[in-house]
Design a protein around this motif. Structure first.
Motif, PDB file in Angstrom:
ATOM      1  N   ASN A 695      -1.425   1.485 -20.161  1.00  0.00           N
ATOM      2  CA  ASN A 695      -0.524   0.179 -20.647  1.00  0.00           C
ATOM      3  C   ASN A 695       0.807   0.792 -20.123  1.00  0.00           C
ATOM      4  O   ASN A 695       2.021  -0.803 -21.056  1.00  0.00           O
ATOM      5  N   VAL A 696       1.067   1.450 -19.745  1.00  0.00           N
ATOM      6  CA  VAL A 696       2.594   1.595 -19.317  1.00  0.00           C
ATOM      7  C   VAL A 696       2.998   1.120 -17.833  1.00  0.00           C
ATOM      8  O   VAL A 696       2.471   0.993 -16.399  1.00  0.00           O
ATOM      9  N   GLU A 697       3.905  -0.111 -18.156  1.00  0.00           N
ATOM     10  CA  GLU A 697       3.981  -0.946 -16.855  1.00  0.00           C
ATOM     11  C   GLU A 697       5.233  -0.027 -15.816  1.00  0.00           C
ATOM     12  O   GLU A 697       6.062  -0.281 -16.158  1.00  0.00           O
ATOM     13  N   ILE A 698       4.585   0.356 -14.626  1.00  0.00           N
ATOM     14  CA  ILE A 698       5.638   0.818 -13.484  1.00  0.00           C
ATOM     15  C   ILE A 698       6.126  -0.610 -12.214  1.00  0.00           C
ATOM     16  O   ILE A 698       4.977  -0.855 -11.389  1.00  0.00           O
ATOM     17  N   GLU A 699       7.592  -0.506 -12.150  1.00  0.00           N
ATOM     18  CA  GLU A 699       7.373  -1.186 -11.479  1.00  0.00           C
ATOM     19  C   GLU A 699       7.824  -1.167  -9.705  1.00  0.00           C
ATOM     20  O   GLU A 699       8.378   0.270  -9.823  1.00  0.00           O
ATOM     21  N   LYS A 700       7.514  -1.174  -8.400  1.00  0.00           N
ATOM     22  CA  LYS A 700       7.442  -0.987  -6.866  1.00  0.00           C
ATOM     23  C   LYS A 700       8.667  -0.597  -6.972  1.00  0.00           C
ATOM     24  O   LYS A 700       9.198  -1.430  -7.528  1.00  0.00           O
ATOM     25  N   GLY A 701       9.280   0.277  -6.367  1.00  0.00           N
ATOM     26  CA  GLY A 701      10.551   0.726  -5.911  1.00  0.00           C
ATOM     27  C   GLY A 701      11.787   0.813  -7.365  1.00  0.00           C
ATOM     28  O   GLY A 701      12.915   1.663  -6.927  1.00  0.00           O
ATOM     29  N   GLN A 702      11.054   0.823  -8.296  1.00  0.00           N
ATOM     30  CA  GLN A 702      12.603   1.506  -9.189  1.00  0.00           C
ATOM     31  C   GLN A 702      12.312   3.004  -9.781  1.00  0.00           C
ATOM     32  O   GLN A 702      11.102   2.971  -9.585  1.00  0.00           O
ATOM     33  N   TRP A 703      13.052   3.665  -9.826  1.00  0.00           N
ATOM     34  CA  TRP A 703      13.627   4.477 -10.500  1.00  0.00           C
ATOM     35  C   TRP A 703      13.363   4.285 -12.046  1.00  0.00           C
ATOM     36  O   TRP A 703      14.081   3.399 -12.713  1.00  0.00           O
ATOM     37  N   TYR A 704      12.578   5.964 -12.589  1.00  0.00           N
ATOM     38  CA  TYR A 704      12.209   5.954 -13.970  1.00  0.00           C
ATOM     39  C   TYR A 704      13.305   7.856 -14.542  1.00  0.00           C
ATOM     40  O   TYR A 704      13.113   8.556 -13.388  1.00  0.00           O
ATOM     41  N   ARG A 705      13.389   7.846 -15.373  1.00  0.00           N
ATOM     42  CA  ARG A 705      13.947   8.900 -16.329  1.00  0.00           C
ATOM     43  C   ARG A 705      12.265   9.279 -17.356  1.00  0.00           C
ATOM     44  O   ARG A 705      12.542   8.325 -17.747  1.00  0.00           O
ATOM     45  N   LEU A 706      11.542   9.916 -17.367  1.00  0.00           N
ATOM     46  CA  LEU A 706      10.381  10.154 -18.556  1.00  0.00           C
ATOM     47  C   LEU A 706      10.818  11.754 -18.867  1.00  0.00           C
ATOM     48  O   LEU A 706      10.990  12.884 -18.348  1.00  0.00           O
ATOM     49  N   SER A 707      10.260  11.587 -20.366  1.00  0.00           N
ATOM     50  CA  SER A 707      11.671  12.731 -20.675  1.00  0.00           C
ATOM     51  C   SER A 707      10.920  12.635 -22.383  1.00  0.00           C
ATOM     52  O   SER A 707      10.069  12.150 -22.719  1.00  0.00           O
ATOM     53  N   LEU A 708      10.468  14.030 -22.774  1.00  0.00           N
ATOM     54  CA  LEU A 708      10.074  14.599 -24.380  1.00  0.00           C
ATOM     55  C   LEU A 708      10.898  15.652 -24.914  1.00  0.00           C
ATOM     56  O   LEU A 708      11.151  16.564 -23.929  1.00  0.00           O
ATOM     57  N   ASP A 709      10.327  16.003 -25.669  1.00  0.00           N
ATOM     58  CA  ASP A 709      10.955  17.082 -26.496  1.00  0.00           C
ATOM     59  C   ASP A 709       9.826  17.552 -27.057  1.00  0.00           C
ATOM     60  O   ASP A 709       8.161  17.312 -27.285  1.00  0.00           O
ATOM     61  N   ALA A 710       9.575  19.617 -27.165  1.00  0.00           N
ATOM     62  CA  ALA A 710       8.396  19.761 -26.942  1.00  0.00           C
ATOM     63  C   ALA A 710       8.552  21.274 -27.465  1.00  0.00           C
ATOM     64  O   ALA A 710       9.922  22.027 -27.043  1.00  0.00           O
ATOM     65  N   LYS A 711       8.053  21.892 -28.598  1.00  0.00           N
ATOM     66  CA  LYS A 711       7.955  23.309 -28.211  1.00  0.00           C
ATOM     67  C   LYS A 711       6.638  23.589 -28.720  1.00  0.00           C
ATOM     68  O   LYS A 711       5.416  23.233 -28.499  1.00  0.00           O
ATOM     69  N   ALA A 712       6.561  25.400 -29.039  1.00  0.00           N
ATOM     70  CA  ALA A 712       4.237  25.991 -29.214  1.00  0.00           C
ATOM     71  C   ALA A 712       5.247  27.071 -29.845  1.00  0.00           C
ATOM     72  O   ALA A 712       6.262  27.543 -29.230  1.00  0.00           O
ATOM     73  N   SER A 713       4.594  27.077 -30.525  1.00  0.00           N
ATOM     74  CA  SER A 713       3.818  29.125 -31.173  1.00  0.00           C
ATOM     75  C   SER A 713       4.276  30.120 -30.226  1.00  0.00           C
ATOM     76  O   SER A 713       4.065  31.091 -30.657  1.00  0.00           O
ATOM     77  N   ASN A 748      13.386  21.958 -27.004  1.00  0.00           N
ATOM     78  CA  ASN A 748      13.512  21.733 -25.916  1.00  0.00           C
ATOM     79  C   ASN A 748      13.615  20.373 -25.092  1.00  0.00           C
ATOM     80  O   ASN A 748      12.766  19.841 -25.469  1.00  0.00           O
ATOM     81  N   ASN A 749      14.100  19.609 -24.970  1.00  0.00           N
ATOM     82  CA  ASN A 749      14.126  18.897 -24.367  1.00  0.00           C
ATOM     83  C   ASN A 749      13.579  18.887 -22.216  1.00  0.00           C
ATOM     84  O   ASN A 749      14.309  19.572 -21.740  1.00  0.00           O
ATOM     85  N   TYR A 750      12.368  17.648 -21.436  1.00  0.00           N
ATOM     86  CA  TYR A 750      11.550  17.893 -20.471  1.00  0.00           C
ATOM     87  C   TYR A 750      12.109  16.931 -19.713  1.00  0.00           C
ATOM     88  O   TYR A 750      11.866  15.812 -20.393  1.00  0.00           O
ATOM     89  N   GLU A 751      12.552  16.533 -18.588  1.00  0.00           N
ATOM     90  CA  GLU A 751      12.383  15.871 -18.041  1.00  0.00           C
ATOM     91  C   GLU A 751      12.054  15.401 -16.793  1.00  0.00           C
ATOM     92  O   GLU A 751      11.743  16.814 -16.067  1.00  0.00           O
ATOM     93  N   THR A 752      11.192  15.208 -16.194  1.00  0.00           N
ATOM     94  CA  THR A 752      11.303  14.395 -14.690  1.00  0.00           C
ATOM     95  C   THR A 752      12.090  12.533 -14.204  1.00  0.00           C
ATOM     96  O   THR A 752      11.341  11.821 -15.285  1.00  0.00           O
ATOM     97  N   VAL A 753      12.190  12.842 -13.017  1.00  0.00           N
ATOM     98  CA  VAL A 753      12.893  11.461 -12.747  1.00  0.00           C
ATOM     99  C   VAL A 753      12.295  11.072 -10.851  1.00  0.00           C
ATOM    100  O   VAL A 753      12.239  12.359 -10.362  1.00  0.00           O
ATOM    101  N   PHE A 754      11.589  10.128 -10.962  1.00  0.00           N
ATOM    102  CA  PHE A 754      11.010  10.029  -9.734  1.00  0.00           C
ATOM    103  C   PHE A 754      11.447   8.009  -9.649  1.00  0.00           C
ATOM    104  O   PHE A 754      11.551   7.410 -10.529  1.00  0.00           O
ATOM    105  N   GLN A 755      10.553   8.084  -8.464  1.00  0.00           N
ATOM    106  CA  GLN A 755      11.115   6.640  -7.841  1.00  0.00           C
ATOM    107  C   GLN A 755       9.033   5.850  -8.183  1.00  0.00           C
ATOM    108  O   GLN A 755       8.316   6.898  -7.508  1.00  0.00           O
TER     109      GLN A 755
END
Length: 811
Positions: A695-713, A748-755
């Motif tokens: 239930n993540v609302e994504i609007e037509k034509g809108q730009w977004y930045r999705l980011s997260l912090d992650a690590k692995a052993s 590390n912080n990882y992100e992706t930008v999309f429309q």
């Protein structure tokens, strides 16, 4: 007469009629003897009898009403893997222990009807020493809620060993990570002190514990087998050694600071599983030394048995603890012998006590109205050299001043604090570093006691590991109450997990309805379910329920602010076609039910400076309704991105083909609340291990930045995306594209930008995939941590001005 057989009868104490005999055994013995130079066969019948010592011993433990539910006598050739899991863990996994837990016949095997957990010492190529050992558990194979748990064991002797027979909750996420989830230690024995055993429970946040111990009159637990039991009932846990009661506890709690207290008897009201392990080294036992005989040491378990009663009454209430606080002296001082006018022994538990630990070598003496501390070795921790006074009465709301004089032979520091030994040494006065000089000075420390009353606070002067062995002198110590304030819960605010609704999961307060008010008509029933630890608000609205005669469950005075927008969500279940009316912040919403439990959500904006900030669930139609997980939080695209509310809002997913190879928890011990996945096998596809949010609302034509912090052993890849929910038609279109990143051992912080180029989708899905990303299947145990997930709306980026090398992906 050669070879002649002479009949004879030899009886070794024939039993009397009143004797308690566990065994009577006849044995014929033929022996050749020589009489007058000739060999003669002499036949003798020997009668053996042994007294039943167990029946002669008194016991506090009763099996009355119990039935044997499960046991393992360890009579086979190898460990039964249908009953037991073998745990694998690296050194230092907990408590700075030295061993690796491995699945090896050198460390885990059966011998002469006992399970053997054997430590093994290994010499490494660089000349260092490492250790392996065994740890097994019954999780998901034999889980138990209440019962009598028993094992007959013999422990190893030697510095650095810590064998244990203990229990942990099957679902550690029910109440939160340790210690909130609870722990029951049935038996622990330190290898350097094998005449004493300990039984303990751990619980709460901050961490609390209750411990009992038992010391043998003679002998040691390492010399022969002994029987250890814990009897766990709703609201009461009792420990036994060889049938002797050594400790009972009925007062505990399950709470998280800032989030409320779960209804008693949580956390000890959920299924637990059994663990057997042998630790080597660590914080409590210390590490092995030259006296430790690793090669000839092992932990032997003769059997494990579990008994249960046919039923248990869980309708128990938390006992009210009466705390009696002693008065101060005529000067208002709570410190005894604060002027050091009495020359004490300093080695007992009365008044002043001087202690050394973990390498500390020091002495103390009272003279000339002060205490002199001389140190030869400062040790490895601040409490390696320590002067304390226990049994200080601390009253909730008390405003205190601690005052003392002190100086040193040379400039140095020491730490001063007031702790709670019976509450896992949490601090009433935080440890404060004091700078000492060669000139006597007066030090004053002020603090307010915000915790509940405690008759056993403890003043600590910690002089270890301060970079100096200079002598210290202390005098004129006083602790006085200068004021007293009333501490109340106050008005509702925002809970630590971001929720404005208190007890939204219906697990707190009397009958688990804390903070909720009920207005019901005749015949209505409002309660909280508790089947298999599933708690939901249940409303039975009788015939005659209507808009003019409703059933209402409400919570008043939420801390909602005018002009702010909030996201409201809850799960509900009821008969298809029936509705629940929700009134919140002066607004009204209707939600139609479909016969199955599902999540409902809505956004609301609080209008008006003096708007109504109540929340009410209104039932205007007869029927049975269920409600759970009620949340109102500030509106954001991703809910609970910090994991401060555990996994609330998320769905951890593991494919059934690898379910036994993956565990997950929100780690609040070694991380600042992060999703923590331990993976033994990724499976053969990326989607087989996921962390999802619906239930993540994504609007037509809108730009977004999705980011997260992650690590692995270990070095490996992770994939994340915002995508279409294809559960109904198998269309999983990734709106953001599928971002694949390389994880390192540090965050590390990882992100992706999309429309969003498609139509507006109010039901999009956040997916973080940890299976075989890129087709790379990993069968090596490793850990992935994820935190600070964020999705935000942004302006259209100027791609031409993007800095070279910046971590971006455009789709």
């Amino acid at each position: 007469m050669a070879g002649t057989l002479l009949p004879a009868s030899l009886t070794v104490r024939a039993p009397e009629p009143d004797d308690k005999v566990s065994e009577v055994r006849n044995e014929e013995v033929v022996k050749m003897i020589t009489i007058d130079g000739e060999e003669v066969s002499l036949k003798a019948t020997i009668t053996y009898q042994t007294e039943n010592k167990e029946e002669e011993q008194t016991t506090d433990l009763s099996y009355e009403g119990y039935n044997l539910k499960w046991e393992d006598q360890f009579e086979g050739e190898s460990l039964n893997r249908d009953d037991w899991n073998v745990e694998l863990h690296d050194p230092g996994w907990v408590n700075n222990e030295l061993q690796s837990y491995v699945d090896s016949p050198e460390n885990i095997y059966l011998q002469d009807g006992s399970l053997v957990l054997k430590p093994v010492e290994n010499m490494n190529e660089d000349g260092s020493v490492s250790y392996t050992s065994g740890r097994i558990n019954t999780q998901h194979k034999h889980d138990f809620k209440y019962g009598l748990f028993e094992a007959r064991v013999k422990v190893p002797e030697g510095q650095g060993f810590l064998p244990a027979f203990w229990m942990m909750p099957t679902d550690e996420n029910l109440y939160g990570q340790w210690p909130r989830c609870g722990e029951i230690d049935i038996m622990e024995v330190l290898g350097n002190n094998t005449d004493t055993s300990y039984g303990t429970i751990h619980y709460g946040n901050p961490h609390s514990e209750s411990q009992g111990s038992y010391t043998l009159d003679e002998g040691a637990f390492s010399e022969e087998y002994h029987v250890f039991d814990v009897e766990w009932e709703p609201g009461k846990i009792s420990w036994y050694v060889d049938g002797k009661l050594i400790h009972t506890e009925d007062n505990w709690y399950s709470a998280t600071e800032g989030q409320g207290e779960i209804t008693y008897p949580a956390p000890f009201d959920q299924p637990f599983y059994i663990i057997l392990n042998l630790a080597v080294g660590g914080n409590w036992p210390g590490n092995p030394d030259d006296t430790t005989d690793i090669e000839n040491s092992a932990y032997y378990i003769d059997y494990v048995k579990v008994y249960q009663k046919d039923s248990y009454d869980e309708n128990v209430t938390k006992p009210i603890e009466e705390v009696i606080l002693r008065d101060p002296d005529e000067n208002g001082n709570y410190i005894i012998n604060g002027d050091f006018s009495v020359k004490e022994e300093l080695t007992d538990d009365k008044d002043w006590v001087f202690l050394t630990a973990l390498g500390g070598e020091a002495g103390a003496e009272i003279r000339n109205n002060e205490i002199e501390v001389t140190t030869e070795n400062e040790g490895t921790v601040d409490y390696s050299v320590q002067l304390v006074q226990p049994n200080l009465p601390m009253k909730q709301g008390g405003v205190y001043q601690l005052s003392f004089n002190a100086y040193a032979d040379a400039d140095r520091t020491m730490k001063v604090g007031i702790s709670a030994p019976e509450r896992s040494f949490r601090r009433y006065l935080n440890d404060t570093e004091i700078s000492l000089t060669q000139e006597k000075q007066t030090y004053n420390l002020d603090f307010t006691m915000t915790d509940s009353n405690d008759a056993n606070g403890r003043l600590e002067f910690n002089m270890g590991a301060a970079g100096s062995t200079s002598g210290i002198r202390i005098s004129n110590v006083s602790l006085k109450k200068t004021d007293e304030i009333v501490i109340t819960d106050g008005e509702k605010g925002i809970l630590a997990d971001g929720n404005y609704v208190y007890n939204g999961s219906f697990q707190e307060g009397e009958e688990r309805l804390g903070y909720w008010d009920v207005q019901k008509n005749d015949g209505a029933e409002v309660s909280v379910t508790n089947e298999n630890n599933i708690r939901r608000l249940m409303v039975n609205a009788p015939e005659g329920t209507s808009a003019n005669n409703p059933v209402i469950v409400l919570q008043t005075d939420l801390a909602l602010s005018s002009g702010n927008t909030y996201a409201m969500s809850f799960t509900a279940e009821g008969e298809p076609g029936k509705k629940i009316l929700v009134k919140v912040a002066g607004q009204q919403y209707e939600f139609e039910l479909n016969g199955e439990e599902q999540e409902y959500d809505n956004k609301l904006t609080v209008a008006g400076e003096h708007a109504d900030t109540d929340l009410a669930f209104v039932f205007e139609t007869p029927g049975t309704y269920y409600i759970d997980n009620v949340r109102i939080e500030e509106d954001s695209l991703i809910k609970n991105g910090s994991f401060n509310a555990g996994f609330s809002g998320y769905e951890p997913y593991v494919d059934s083909s690898i379910s036994s190879d993956v565990t997950y928890v929100v780690d609040s011990l070694s991380e600042d609340n992060a999703a923590d996945f331990t993976i033994n096998n990724t499976g053969d596809a990326a989607w087989k291990i996921q962390l999802k949010q619906n239930n993540v609302e994504i609007e037509k034509g809108q730009w977004y930045r999705l980011s997260l912090d992650a690590k692995a052993s270990i070095p490996r890849e992770l994939m994340f995306a915002i995508q279409r929910d294809g559960s109904s038609d198998d269309d999983w279109t990734p709106y953001s594209g599928e971002k694949i990143v390389e994880l390192g051992t540090e965050y590390n912080n990882y992100e992706t930008v999309f429309q969003m180029t498609g139509e507006t989708d109010p039901k999009a899905l956040l997916s973080i995939s940890m299976g075989a990303v890129g087709g790379n299947q990993i069968a090596v145990k490793h850990r992935i941590c994820i935190d600070n997930i964020n999705l935000e709306k942004i302006d259209a980026p100027d791609i031409g001005k993007q800095p070279v090398g910046e971590e971006k992906t455009f789709w």
